[in-house]
Every structure is written in C-alpha cells, then in structure tokens.
Scaffold this active site. Structure first.
Site, PDB file in Angstrom:
ATOM      1  N   GLY A  47     -23.348  42.452  37.953  1.00 47.94           N
ATOM      2  CA  GLY A  47     -24.411  41.613  38.494  1.00 47.94           C
ATOM      3  C   GLY A  47     -25.742  42.235  38.139  1.00 47.94           C
ATOM      4  CD  GLN A  50     -30.598  45.268  39.529  1.00 46.95           C
ATOM      5  OE1 GLN A  50     -29.940  44.241  39.506  1.00 46.95           O
ATOM      6  NE2 GLN A  50     -30.053  46.468  39.533  1.00 46.95           N
ATOM      7  CB  CYS A  80     -27.162  49.732  42.558  1.00 51.92           C
ATOM      8  SG  CYS A  80     -28.635  48.761  42.160  1.00 51.92           S
ATOM      9  CG  LEU A  81     -26.211  47.889  36.561  1.00 55.27           C
ATOM     10  CD1 LEU A  81     -26.457  46.642  35.721  1.00 55.27           C
ATOM     11  CD2 LEU A  81     -25.328  48.878  35.809  1.00 55.27           C
ATOM     12  CG  HIS A 136     -25.659  44.746  45.216  1.00 53.09           C
ATOM     13  ND1 HIS A 136     -25.321  46.054  45.486  1.00 53.09           N
ATOM     14  CD2 HIS A 136     -26.559  44.800  44.186  1.00 53.09           C
ATOM     15  CE1 HIS A 136     -25.995  46.859  44.667  1.00 53.09           C
ATOM     16  NE2 HIS A 136     -26.749  46.117  43.859  1.00 53.09           N
ATOM     17  CD  GLU A 137     -26.818  41.798  41.677  1.00 53.34           C
ATOM     18  OE1 GLU A 137     -28.022  42.034  41.452  1.00 53.34           O
ATOM     19  OE2 GLU A 137     -25.917  42.617  41.423  1.00 53.34           O
ATOM     20  CG  HIS A 187     -31.308  44.065  43.547  1.00 58.63           C
ATOM     21  ND1 HIS A 187     -31.908  45.305  43.603  1.00 58.63           N
ATOM     22  CD2 HIS A 187     -30.030  44.291  43.157  1.00 58.63           C
ATOM     23  CE1 HIS A 187     -31.031  46.240  43.251  1.00 58.63           C
ATOM     24  NE2 HIS A 187     -29.878  45.657  42.978  1.00 58.63           N
TER      25      HIS A 187
HETATM   26 ZN    ZN Z   1     -28.149  46.589  42.458  1.00 57.16          ZN
END
Ligand code: ZN
Length: 165
Positions: free
Chosen positions: A44, A49, A92-93, A134-135, A138
């Site tokens: 995701g 991000q 998380c990236l 999660h997204e 963000h």
């Molecule tokens: Zn994330």
C-alpha cells in the site's frame, strides 16, 4: 513510469493532514504510486508518502502471493466499522526497519471515489481492512508510531534510529 522517492519519517509532510483530491483525472499520479509501491516491495502507498498532500492511496495486498488486486481509493471515508479491535505488527515504507503493533478494527465499510470517478462503497476485512486503515491514517498525517503510548513509542523510535543510522 516513474518510481518516486518515498519520504521517510520524521519528514513533516508525513504528519500533515491532506486535502481532498478535487480532480479525479490523476492517471499519471496513480501510475506513479503503483510503480513506486511495487518497486519498494510494498502492499500500500499513500500520496503523502511521495510528498503529494492529497487524499489518495493505492494498494494491492496479495500481489506478492500472486493475487493481483490493485485498488485506488480517492477521498475515502470510513463509514462504519465492526468494532472488534485487533492488534498486529505493521511495517510502513516510510518507517523502514521497524514493525510496530497497531490496534485496528477487524472490518471496515469504506466509501471512496475510484480512478474513473465513480463512487464505490464496500466492506473489507482481513489484511485489506488493516491496509486501508493504515493508508487512511497517512491521509490524516498519522503514522504507526502515533498509535503507541509514550513508553512504547520511545522504544520504537530508538529502534528506528538504530535501523536508519
Ligand atoms: Zn505507511
């Protein structure tokens, strides 16, 4: 195709509430988000991000297992939830190297605009429900660390600093 640099926490843009995406004709942005997500081996990725403070994210939770289910959610709202909290470790990236336990709802009902401009509503559970929450976080400037109490957060931040020296 463009693989964009992914912002790493504590970049302040990751803690900024994003604005609605007014123009649904954002094919290039969506392609870039998918390209970047797959290149980073993620499931995701939210626009903030990559520094674009708009309410859109992409996900594809099963692609690593060979089940491609790419989804684009523009201006999503979580309408209702099955209020069963479930805690799992999340990566998380934007927080490479650490996993953080986060409590999420087990199931969510989401309304969103799809890439072609249609409005959809559907229920999600399992990993998809977790990924969406999660997204969605963000888009509101929230990262996994923000779910921790101060003691757990301190430990996680110390581990993150070690991992990203
Ligand atoms: Zn994330």
């Amino acid at each position: 195709m463009a693989v964009l640099p992914i912002l790493k926490w504590p970049d302040p843009r990751l803690s900024t509430k994003c604005a609605p995406l007014e123009d649904p004709r954002c094919d290039a942005l969506i392609r870039d988000l998918f390209d970047t997500m797959y290149a980073a081996n993620g499931r995701g990725l939210a626009a903030p991000q990559v520094g674009i403070l708009k309410r859109v994210f992409v996900m594809d939770v099963g692609w690593k297992e060979g089940t491609h289910t790419p989804m684009v959610m523009i201006n999503p709202t979580i309408m209702a939830v099955e209020r069963v909290p479930l805690t799992m470790e999340e990566g998380c990236l934007s927080l490479p190297g650490i996993m953080v336990p986060v409590e999420r709802f087990a199931a969510v009902t989401v309304q969103w605009t799809a890439a072609e401009g249609d409005i959809h509503m559907a229920d999600f559970d399992g990993f998809e429900a977790r990924c969406i929450q999660h997204e969605f976080d963000h888009l509101n400037g929230i990262v996994t660390l923000d779910h921790l109490d101060s003691e757990a957060r301190e430990r996680a931040e110390a581990e993150y600093a070690r991992e990203n020296r």
